[in-house]
Design an enzyme around this catalytic site. Structure first.
Site, PDB file in Angstrom:
ATOM      1  N   TYR A 198      35.462 -73.828 -71.886  1.00  0.00           N
ATOM      2  CA  TYR A 198      36.727 -74.511 -71.559  1.00  0.00           C
ATOM      3  C   TYR A 198      37.915 -73.857 -72.240  1.00  0.00           C
ATOM      4  CZ  TYR A 198      34.352 -77.996 -68.869  1.00  0.00           C
ATOM      5  OH  TYR A 198      33.604 -78.583 -67.881  1.00  0.00           O
TER       6      TYR A 198
ATOM      7  N   ARG B 150      39.001 -71.129 -69.890  1.00  0.00           N
ATOM      8  CA  ARG B 150      39.673 -71.687 -68.703  1.00  0.00           C
ATOM      9  C   ARG B 150      41.046 -72.233 -69.088  1.00  0.00           C
ATOM     10  NH1 ARG B 150      36.107 -75.974 -65.781  1.00  0.00           N
ATOM     11  NH2 ARG B 150      37.883 -75.901 -64.346  1.00  0.00           N
TER      12      ARG B 150
ATOM     13  N   GLN C 254      41.438 -82.858 -57.871  1.00  0.00           N
ATOM     14  CA  GLN C 254      40.141 -82.630 -58.525  1.00  0.00           C
ATOM     15  C   GLN C 254      40.310 -81.610 -59.653  1.00  0.00           C
ATOM     16  OE1 GLN C 254      36.765 -82.395 -55.382  1.00  0.00           O
ATOM     17  NE2 GLN C 254      38.642 -81.874 -54.285  1.00  0.00           N
ATOM     18  N   ASN C 255      41.489 -81.013 -59.697  1.00  0.00           N
ATOM     19  CA  ASN C 255      41.722 -79.922 -60.649  1.00  0.00           C
ATOM     20  C   ASN C 255      42.020 -80.456 -62.046  1.00  0.00           C
ATOM     21  OD1 ASN C 255      41.445 -78.318 -58.394  1.00  0.00           O
ATOM     22  ND2 ASN C 255      43.644 -78.045 -58.105  1.00  0.00           N
ATOM     23  N   VAL C 256      41.581 -79.718 -63.023  1.00  0.00           N
ATOM     24  CA  VAL C 256      41.844 -80.108 -64.414  1.00  0.00           C
ATOM     25  C   VAL C 256      43.065 -79.360 -64.958  1.00  0.00           C
ATOM     26  CG1 VAL C 256      39.463 -80.786 -64.903  1.00  0.00           C
ATOM     27  CG2 VAL C 256      40.142 -78.397 -65.254  1.00  0.00           C
ATOM     28  N   ASP C 257      43.634 -78.470 -64.122  1.00  0.00           N
ATOM     29  CA  ASP C 257      44.842 -77.787 -64.578  1.00  0.00           C
ATOM     30  C   ASP C 257      46.049 -78.712 -64.428  1.00  0.00           C
ATOM     31  OD1 ASP C 257      44.666 -76.067 -61.475  1.00  0.00           O
ATOM     32  OD2 ASP C 257      46.318 -77.410 -62.005  1.00  0.00           O
TER      33      ASP C 257
ATOM     34  N   HIS D  20      38.925 -85.484 -62.094  1.00  0.00           N
ATOM     35  CA  HIS D  20      37.920 -84.831 -62.947  1.00  0.00           C
ATOM     36  C   HIS D  20      38.463 -84.484 -64.326  1.00  0.00           C
ATOM     37  CE1 HIS D  20      35.869 -83.567 -58.940  1.00  0.00           C
ATOM     38  NE2 HIS D  20      35.668 -84.832 -59.233  1.00  0.00           N
TER      39      HIS D  20
ATOM     40  N   THR E 281      40.035 -77.592 -50.911  1.00  0.00           N
ATOM     41  CA  THR E 281      38.795 -78.125 -51.467  1.00  0.00           C
ATOM     42  C   THR E 281      37.669 -77.924 -50.470  1.00  0.00           C
ATOM     43  OG1 THR E 281      37.638 -80.094 -52.293  1.00  0.00           O
ATOM     44  CG2 THR E 281      39.385 -80.476 -50.690  1.00  0.00           C
ATOM     45  N   SER E 282      36.482 -77.594 -51.009  1.00  0.00           N
ATOM     46  CA  SER E 282      35.325 -77.371 -50.117  1.00  0.00           C
ATOM     47  C   SER E 282      34.695 -78.694 -49.708  1.00  0.00           C
ATOM     48  CB  SER E 282      34.293 -76.502 -50.845  1.00  0.00           C
ATOM     49  OG  SER E 282      33.846 -77.196 -52.028  1.00  0.00           O
TER      50      SER E 282
HETATM   51  N1  APR Z   1      44.404 -71.684 -50.403  1.00  0.00           N
HETATM   52  C1  APR Z   1      43.728 -72.776 -49.938  1.00  0.00           C
HETATM   53  N2  APR Z   1      42.400 -72.949 -50.106  1.00  0.00           N
HETATM   54  C2  APR Z   1      41.742 -71.974 -50.760  1.00  0.00           C
HETATM   55  C3  APR Z   1      42.370 -70.809 -51.261  1.00  0.00           C
HETATM   56  C4  APR Z   1      43.765 -70.687 -51.055  1.00  0.00           C
HETATM   57  N3  APR Z   1      44.451 -69.611 -51.492  1.00  0.00           N
HETATM   58  N4  APR Z   1      41.426 -70.029 -51.860  1.00  0.00           N
HETATM   59  C5  APR Z   1      40.246 -70.700 -51.741  1.00  0.00           C
HETATM   60  N5  APR Z   1      40.433 -71.847 -51.068  1.00  0.00           N
HETATM   61  C6  APR Z   1      39.462 -72.877 -50.715  1.00  0.00           C
HETATM   62  C7  APR Z   1      38.058 -72.381 -50.487  1.00  0.00           C
HETATM   63  O1  APR Z   1      37.889 -71.963 -49.138  1.00  0.00           O
HETATM   64  C8  APR Z   1      37.234 -73.628 -50.800  1.00  0.00           C
HETATM   65  O2  APR Z   1      37.055 -74.415 -49.653  1.00  0.00           O
HETATM   66  O3  APR Z   1      39.375 -73.748 -51.819  1.00  0.00           O
HETATM   67  C9  APR Z   1      38.107 -74.387 -51.811  1.00  0.00           C
HETATM   68  C10 APR Z   1      37.553 -74.347 -53.213  1.00  0.00           C
HETATM   69  O4  APR Z   1      36.325 -75.036 -53.192  1.00  0.00           O
HETATM   70  P1  APR Z   1      35.548 -75.232 -54.564  1.00  0.00           P
HETATM   71  O5  APR Z   1      35.503 -73.934 -55.289  1.00  0.00           O
HETATM   72  O6  APR Z   1      34.269 -75.940 -54.220  1.00  0.00           O
HETATM   73  O7  APR Z   1      36.502 -76.180 -55.417  1.00  0.00           O
HETATM   74  P2  APR Z   1      36.682 -77.747 -55.274  1.00  0.00           P
HETATM   75  O8  APR Z   1      36.467 -78.198 -53.865  1.00  0.00           O
HETATM   76  O9  APR Z   1      37.967 -78.090 -55.913  1.00  0.00           O
HETATM   77  O10 APR Z   1      35.470 -78.283 -56.185  1.00  0.00           O
HETATM   78  C11 APR Z   1      35.424 -79.668 -56.460  1.00  0.00           C
HETATM   79  O11 APR Z   1      33.586 -79.218 -57.974  1.00  0.00           O
HETATM   80  O12 APR Z   1      32.639 -77.981 -59.653  1.00  0.00           O
HETATM   81  C12 APR Z   1      33.327 -79.141 -59.380  1.00  0.00           C
HETATM   82  O13 APR Z   1      34.683 -80.266 -60.926  1.00  0.00           O
HETATM   83  C13 APR Z   1      34.657 -79.161 -60.089  1.00  0.00           C
HETATM   84  O14 APR Z   1      36.700 -80.198 -59.328  1.00  0.00           O
HETATM   85  C14 APR Z   1      35.657 -79.310 -58.965  1.00  0.00           C
HETATM   86  C15 APR Z   1      34.828 -79.864 -57.828  1.00  0.00           C
END
Ligand code: APR
Length: 253
Positions: free
Chosen positions: A76, A79, A109-112, A127, A194-195
């Site tokens: 952490y 990060r 969901q971001n910690v930033d 989160h 977000t994915s």
């Molecule tokens: N603009 C928009 N979306 C983007 C970009 C961008 N420049 N770059 C990547 N992405 C998308 C990816 O396609 C993906 O769908 O952002 C998403 C990131 O997905 P993850 O890495 O799974 O992140 P997130 O969805 O925030 O994860 C949720 O998982 O590990 C835990 O606690 C952690 O908060 C996090 C949670």
């Protein structure tokens, strides 16, 4: 019919204009790591994501904290250093502009802290927050982290070792109920970067009304996300969100 202000951007959307006379002023925004990607903060599941370099069980779980707290603190710290050196990008700034016309509530969901540093006023962190630390015993004892390091021997007032104020895998998500209420009250819902892989955050959109206009900004957004009244923008947030904000102001304010 495309609305009177079709975006110059490739908005893959086909939407009627706002219902005349119906106040549509509460915009709820669910963001994930993708909105901070263009600020230089790694996502988790992209090709070069954090979880391609670390096993989350080893750095972001209560078991890891119990086994090797120093390694967790170091994960952490790195990060946190990245977050401090990063700057909000055009997507964060565009969401601040939206506040001049709408009641904007951000569920991240971001910690930033990039939403706050951009100027967003109403942000909840599902989160947790990486620039805060808390007692290992009493989650109500929360402190700002000065600088980027939190080390072994840094103690809370109750004498316990300070830990990052973030939600680890397997821990409760205390802000989830508030997030559900926010989604229920949304007139418009934005999902950005977000994915939709991690629950319960990924279920929040389901609490928004089915006829609420929803917009999903993500270069990898796939159509299998069966969300009603959803318009997809398969673009990066830094380019697509400013355009979406212009579209919302021109068509929904
Ligand atoms: N603009 C928009 N979306 C983007 C970009 C961008 N420049 N770059 C990547 N992405 C998308 C990816 O396609 C993906 O769908 O952002 C998403 C990131 O997905 P993850 O890495 O799974 O992140 P997130 O969805 O925030 O994860 C949720 O998982 O590990 C835990 O606690 C952690 O908060 C996090 C949670």
């Amino acid at each position: 019919m495309f609305s009177k202000q079709p975006c110059k951007h490739k908005l893959v959307l086909y939407t009627e204009k706002a219902k005349p006379g119906v106040m549509q002023n509460r915009i709820v925004v669910l963001t994930g790591a993708g909105i901070s990607a263009e600020s230089g903060i790694k996502t988790f599941r992209d090709d070069d994501g954090l979880w391609k370099h670390y096993r989350f069980e080893e750095v972001a779980s209560p078991e890891a904290w119990h086994k090797h707290p120093g390694d967790v603190l170091e994960f952490y710290n790195q990060r946190r250093k990245n977050v401090i050196e990063a700057e909000p990008n055009a997507a964060h700034m565009a969401l601040v502009n939206l506040e001049d016309y709408f009641d904007v509530k951000i569920i991240t969901q971001n910690v930033d802290d990039l939403h706050e540093r951009a100027g967003s006023k109403d942000v909840i962190h599902l989160h947790g927050e990486i620039r805060k630390a808390r007692s290992s015993n009493d989650p109500s004892l929360i402190y700002p982290v000065e600088g980027w390091e939190l080390n072994m021997g840094d103690k809370a007032e109750d004498g316990s070792q300070l830990r990052p104020h973030v939600v680890w895998f397997g821990e409760p998500v205390p802000m989830f109920d508030i997030a559900i209420e926010m989604a229920r009250e949304a007139d418009i819902l934005l999902i950005i970067g977000t994915s939709l892989n991690v629950y319960p955050a990924a279920s929040i959109y389901q609490f928004a009304g089915k006829d609420v206009p929803k917009f999903y900004v993500d270069p990898e957004a796939n159509k299998t996300v069966n969300i009603e009244n959803l318009k997809i923008m398969k673009e990066k947030a830094g380019t697509a969100v400013p355009d979406l904000v212009t579209y919302l102001i021109d068509n929904f304010k």
